[in-house]
Structures are given as C-alpha cells and as structure tokens.
Design an enzyme around this catalytic site. Structure first.
Site, PDB file in Angstrom:
ATOM      1  N   CYS A   2       0.937  -1.199   0.163  1.00 21.24           N
ATOM      2  CA  CYS A   2       0.029  -0.100   0.004  1.00 21.24           C
ATOM      3  C   CYS A   2       0.837   1.161  -0.117  1.00 21.24           C
ATOM      4  O   CYS A   2       2.317   0.999   0.175  1.00 21.24           O
ATOM      5  CB  CYS A   2      -0.967   0.034   1.168  1.00 21.24           C
ATOM      6  SG  CYS A   2      -2.080  -1.565   1.430  1.00 21.24           S
ATOM      7  N   ARG A  50      -4.809   1.916  -0.804  1.00 20.93           N
ATOM      8  CA  ARG A  50      -4.893   0.633  -0.479  1.00 20.93           C
ATOM      9  C   ARG A  50      -4.748  -0.497  -1.743  1.00 20.93           C
ATOM     10  O   ARG A  50      -5.227  -0.396  -2.644  1.00 20.93           O
ATOM     11  CB  ARG A  50      -6.124   0.179   0.107  1.00 20.93           C
ATOM     12  CG  ARG A  50      -6.083  -1.359   0.872  1.00 20.93           C
ATOM     13  CD  ARG A  50      -7.537  -1.462   1.448  1.00 20.93           C
ATOM     14  NE  ARG A  50      -7.328  -2.925   2.040  1.00 20.93           N
ATOM     15  CZ  ARG A  50      -8.378  -3.840   2.128  1.00 20.93           C
ATOM     16  NH1 ARG A  50      -9.552  -3.429   1.640  1.00 20.93           N
ATOM     17  NH2 ARG A  50      -8.115  -5.216   2.870  1.00 20.93           N
ATOM     18  N   LEU A  51      -3.758  -1.507  -1.470  1.00 21.97           N
ATOM     19  CA  LEU A  51      -3.693  -2.959  -2.341  1.00 21.97           C
ATOM     20  C   LEU A  51      -4.225  -4.000  -1.192  1.00 21.97           C
ATOM     21  O   LEU A  51      -3.633  -4.206  -0.443  1.00 21.97           O
ATOM     22  CB  LEU A  51      -2.381  -2.983  -2.775  1.00 21.97           C
ATOM     23  CG  LEU A  51      -1.889  -4.210  -3.641  1.00 21.97           C
ATOM     24  CD1 LEU A  51      -2.583  -4.196  -4.634  1.00 21.97           C
ATOM     25  CD2 LEU A  51      -0.240  -4.746  -3.501  1.00 21.97           C
ATOM     26  N   VAL A  53      -4.911  -7.130  -0.242  1.00 22.10           N
ATOM     27  CA  VAL A  53      -4.221  -8.532  -0.086  1.00 22.10           C
ATOM     28  C   VAL A  53      -5.191  -9.496   0.837  1.00 22.10           C
ATOM     29  O   VAL A  53      -5.276 -10.469   0.637  1.00 22.10           O
ATOM     30  CB  VAL A  53      -2.860  -8.378   0.080  1.00 22.10           C
ATOM     31  CG1 VAL A  53      -2.209  -9.996   0.011  1.00 22.10           C
ATOM     32  CG2 VAL A  53      -2.142  -7.687  -1.200  1.00 22.10           C
ATOM     33  N   SER A 341       9.686 -13.659  -3.323  1.00 22.76           N
ATOM     34  CA  SER A 341      10.791 -13.175  -4.083  1.00 22.76           C
ATOM     35  C   SER A 341      12.084 -13.703  -3.112  1.00 22.76           C
ATOM     36  O   SER A 341      12.017 -13.920  -1.927  1.00 22.76           O
ATOM     37  CB  SER A 341      11.041 -11.897  -4.376  1.00 22.76           C
ATOM     38  OG  SER A 341      12.011 -11.673  -5.383  1.00 22.76           O
TER      39      SER A 341
END
Length: 584
Positions: A2, A50-51, A53, A341
């Site tokens: 975010c 906001r992302l 998830v 990752s």
C-alpha cells in the site's frame, strides 16, 4: 504494498490543505489502486492508498480501535495477526484486516508493542486522546518509508519520497527497526538482535535448523486472499522459495481459493541464463510458468520510469530494477497481486562472489552484518518499489526475523567459501536443502553459481546500458562531474546518466542524500574492497567484476560436490492457521 502519507501538526486544518494532502497522496496511487482513504483530525492528516491482499471486502484504511480514538494507516502484512488477536480478547475488532491489531496493541501496551509484530510494515498511528503520534518501520526495511519536516513544525511521513519532497524543508529515509514518537521527541530503536553488534557468533552449523527456519518463513507468507505466485530466476534463492511454496501450498486457504498449482514468473533477454534455468526449475516443480522476454531497448526506454519509481541513482539498483519493473507490469496484467521473492540470502550467507576473498571469519561475518543493515537502500528498495509501481506486493521470506536470527547466529566459519572442500558461496544453505530422498531441486540448480539479477537476465543488458550512457554523456561532462555533483560524484558515464535523470525528478539536496555511495566492487561495501588490492581500480558493481571467481557457465560442472546430502526429514509435526509450519 500500500501507500501511506501522513501530515502531522501542520497548524493548518483548511480545505486547501486537505486538497493538497489528497493531491500528494495520489502520487502514491500506483502502490494501492484498490481504494483511497483520508482521515483528518484538526491539523493531522492520515492518507492511505490500498492494495487489498488480506480481507479485500472490509479492510479499508485508516483503521481504528473500538471508540475510534486511535487511528492507524499501515503499509504491510502482519503474519502473526491471528495469534495477536487471541492476546487481545477484551478488544472488539471491526475488520478481518491483519493490520487492525496495531491500533489495539498500542491501546493495550503503548509504544513498545512493535517488537511483537511478525511481518513487514510501515505505519503511522495517531492517538487523538492527547494528539500524540508514533511511526514505525519493520526490522530490515522491506517496506519503504521516508520522514520529513516542514518549516511550520509539521512532521511528514510517506511510503515514497515523491509524496513529501516538494513540501518539506528536509527529509530523509526512515531508519529500519526504529519507531518515532512525538512523546519521546525522536527515534527509538526497537530491533536490536545479538548480531547487530557484529561480534562473531559461535553456534555450530545444524543443516536441519536452517531448513526448518526457512520453511517456516516461506509458509507464513502464504497468507493471502488474492492470487499470488513466485518470482523464479532459476538461481538458488528463488528456486528454494518456489520449491518450498510448491510443497506446502496444498491445504492452505490460498490453494482452496485459487487452486493448488503454483504460478511462477521469470524475465530475461532471449537466451539468457535465468530464462533457461527458470524454465528447468519450473518443469521440475510442476508450476504454471510464465516467461517474459524484453530487449535491451525495452529496458533503456523504461529507465526514466524506473528511476522515478525506485527513487535512486545507484547503478546496481537501477540495473536490476529495470527487468523487475518490466516483469511486474506483466504479472499484474495476469491478475496477480502478490509474489514471493528471494532477496536477502546473499547478504545473510555471504553469497556475492567477492566473499571468496574474505580473509577470515570475522571479516566475513562483519561484512554480512553491514550488508543486511544496508539492504533497505538496495535490494529491499528495488523489490518493494519496482513491484509496487504496478500495485504488486513482493514478500521476501529470507528476511524473516526468526530466520535471520537463526542464520546470523551461526559460526561464520561454516559460511566461508572453500572451493577445495566443495564449499561454494551459500554452501550452508545449499547443504541444508540437499535431500536425496525428497529432493527440493536438481543438483545442478542447487549448486548453480551466484548470478546477480542484472547479470542473469542477460549479460548484454549491462553492456547495452553502458553503450547507451556513453552516447548521452561525453568526456567533457565527466571532467566536470565533481563540480556538478559534489555529493556521490559519478565516476562512470552510466552513473552520470542515471544521476541526471534522478536530479530532474528529485532536485532537492535531501533527495540526493538518501542514496548510498562509496567504493564497491561486485556489490561489496567499501570496507570489503580492501580485501583485494586489484579491486581498487575496478569499481564495477557487476558480479563479473570478481575477477577470477565468476564462471560464465552456470551448469555446475566446476563445482565439487563432495559433501554427502542430508536424509529426508520424515513425520515432522506441522501446524498453522491457514497452512502448515514446521516446528523446530
């Protein structure tokens, strides 16, 4: 990831100021395209992009405690939020967001609760009862964060520099592992593990302890309510992340929602080492593999966007960020919002090729400490911002607090590189996952030599960048470089080219001071350059600069595998709220 922006104590509660905060917050919208929120209390403003998830339906921010006297805006993921909720039985939660626990923890424990959080985070918390506030950043600095000060006495906080650079008299990188409290009047370090003092540890190497700790780190990061995948270059680090994820995905909440087959992603020039190795590992693990190709010209065309988003002029970071930036755009187009990752392993285990030259275990260990402490300026910056440019979240299990503490407590003698004994870089990690009965990876992948990301995507990528820079920076410009750029003076045309672009976007002196400098070879710190006298005249950050160490072939033929593999671990107890955790 975010995007958060806060303006605190600005002595201006006008509509014009609110509009300005909204305008600046929109500069961060790429980080969180799913929803925007703004909370104002007098002359304090908390904005959020906001992302979504976790709990996409009800987890919009800012978040509050029960009576809304405590307000928090957060960029991050709290992996132990369910455990923490159990410790807060007297509190009423309004959402399923993992970040809501922060408001309640503060109410229960005060400012010293931060070390209770297991995750990655940057947050701003406003206590309206006394108009105080606190700001905190995660242990290693996986999430990006900046702090600034205005002439009016205001304090500014932003996930990215572009949110505050035009309005602050001075700004700087918010230090990882610290919090800032208005009550205390400054910073306080909350993360201070034993290895921070750089004294040489003595814990004997136990392969299964490393294996268990890392599997736990990966598994806890499978907490998601949205589609996800793994970045898979085919090198050791990303391949281990992919292998463990593939093993433990079945039975998790994520698998029930999005299917049990893991998706993997790789980027490179046509015929690059990473594309070949990534495809091989994907076939071995049975992932749905997505391969993205780019040309040198594609990368060059993206350089300005990369520098704007990643906010650096560091050569190594820009080289590696560009293919990751291009790949992130492709990944997001597939509907994926989170990836795992492999950043951090090289710093923890001395995986860079220049570690071959470490003169003794003390120097080896102290260099790993220096590298981890600086990660927020390099690989964390790259992983966070090049993915967030397209509303994609990157999680990095190697930088799990518990795993770092396990790995950094090892006697560094076990980490030292001794080819004559079959011990190449990151030997202790390779050995921990060398399992004959249930192999995690093919042998030649498990023992593939280290390739820096900017090298592995294709050697012509760096050569193309140097050629392009030479066409845009002449010798006369270089002769005056010290006068034009007295701080961190560029010593190559490539560095000069990046610096020119950076200064256009971020002309403030505070901005240029956020970027690290100093001598380096093959990604070393300035101190490690002293290990080899020949390095003083070879300041190329590429892994190929470790003359006499780097092998252009990566098929593992030059590695002596003299160490017998471990036996499989059978019938280990497992438990986790949404999956499994291997207990030590």
């Amino acid at each position: 990831m975010c995007g958060i922006l806060a303006v605190l104590g600005c002595s201006d509660d006008s509509q014009a100021k609110r509009v300005r905060v909204l305008e600046l917050s929109r500069r961060l919208r790429h980080r969180g395209p799913d929803w925007s929120g703004l909370y104002q209390n007098g002359d304090n403003y908390l904005a959020h992009q906001r992302l979504a998830v976790i709990d996409p339906a009800s987890g919009d921010q800012p978040l509050f405690n029960e009576d809304k006297t405590i307000v928090v805006t957060v960029n991050g993921e709290i992996y132990n939020h369910e455990e923490l909720r159990k410790r807060l039985k007297n509190h009423k939660f309004r959402t399923g967001s993992d970040c809501e626990v922060i408001a309640h923890l503060y109410e229960e424990y005060g400012v010293d609760f931060v070390d209770m959080l297991d995750g990655i985070f940057s947050f701003v918390l406003l206590d309206t009862r006394d108009n105080s506030f606190m700001v905190a950043r995660d242990a290693i600095g996986v999430t990006s964060l900046y702090i600034g000060w205005g002439l009016d006495g205001s304090v500014w906080i932003s996930s990215e520099m572009k949110g505050l650079n035009d309005d602050c008299e001075h700004f700087e990188t918010f230090p990882p592992g610290h919090f800032y409290s208005s009550k205390l009047g400054g910073f306080k370090q909350w993360y201070n593990p034993p290895w921070f003092n750089e004294s040489v540890p003595s814990t004997p190497y136990e392969p299964l302890a490393i294996r268990r700790a890392f599997e736990n780190a990966v598994i806890k990061r499978l907490m998601t309510d949205v589609p996800f995948g793994v970045l898979l270059s085919g090198g050791l680090d990303s391949s281990l992340v992919a292998s463990i994820t593939a093993r433990h995905l079945a039975g998790t909440k994520a698998a029930k929602q999005w299917g049990p087959q893991l998706h993997s992603f790789c980027v490179g020039l046509e015929g690059s080492p990473d594309l070949k190795a990534g495809k091989e590992v994907a076939e071995y693990l049975g992932t749905v593999h997505h391969e993205f190709h780019f040309s040198v010209q594609d990368g060059i065309d993206a350089i300005e966007d990369v520098i704007y988003h990643v906010e650096t002029y560091d050569v190594t970071t820009i080289r590696a960020s560009t293919p990751m930036f291009l790949m992130s755009r492709k990944i997001k187009s597939l509907g994926v919002k989170m990836v795992l990752s492999g950043e951090g392993a090289d710093e923890i285990f001395g995986g860079y090729l220049y570690f071959h030259k470490a003169p003794n275990k003390k120097e080896f260990h102290q260099e790993t400490c220096r590298k981890i402490k600086a990660l927020h300026k390099y690989d964390c910056l790259r992983a966070n911002k090049s993915t967030s440019a397209f509303g994609l979240e990157a999680r990095v299990p190697f930088l799990d607090k518990d795993f770092i503490n396990t790995a950094m407590s090892l006697d560094p003698e076990s980490k030292m590189i001794k080819p004559e004994e079959g011990r190449i870089e990151k030997w202790v990690l390779r050995r921990a996952f060398d399992d004959e009965e249930r192999p995690y990876l093919p042998k030649h992948i498990l023992y593939r030599q280290k390739e820096q990301f900017s090298d592995g995507v294709g050697y012509s990528w760096i050569d193309g960048l140097k050629d392009h820079a030479a066409q845009n920076v002449n010798d006369k410009m270089m002769s005056n470089a010290g006068h034009i750029f007295p701080h961190n003076t560029p010593n190559t045309k490539e560095a000069y080219y990046y610096r020119m672009i950076f200064e256009r976007f971020f002309p403030q002196n505070s901005a240029r001071l956020t970027v690290p400098g100093g001598a380096t070879v093959a990604c070393s710190t300035a101190k490690a350059v002293e290990w080899d006298a020949s390095w003083s005249n070879n300041m190329d950050p590429s892994g190929r600069a470790a003359i006499g160490v780097h092998l252009s072939a990566y098929d593992g033929k030059n590695v002596a595998l003299t160490i017998p593999p471990l036996k499989a671990i059978d019938n280990m107890p497992m438990m986790m709220g949404q999956g499994v955790v291997i207990q030590s």
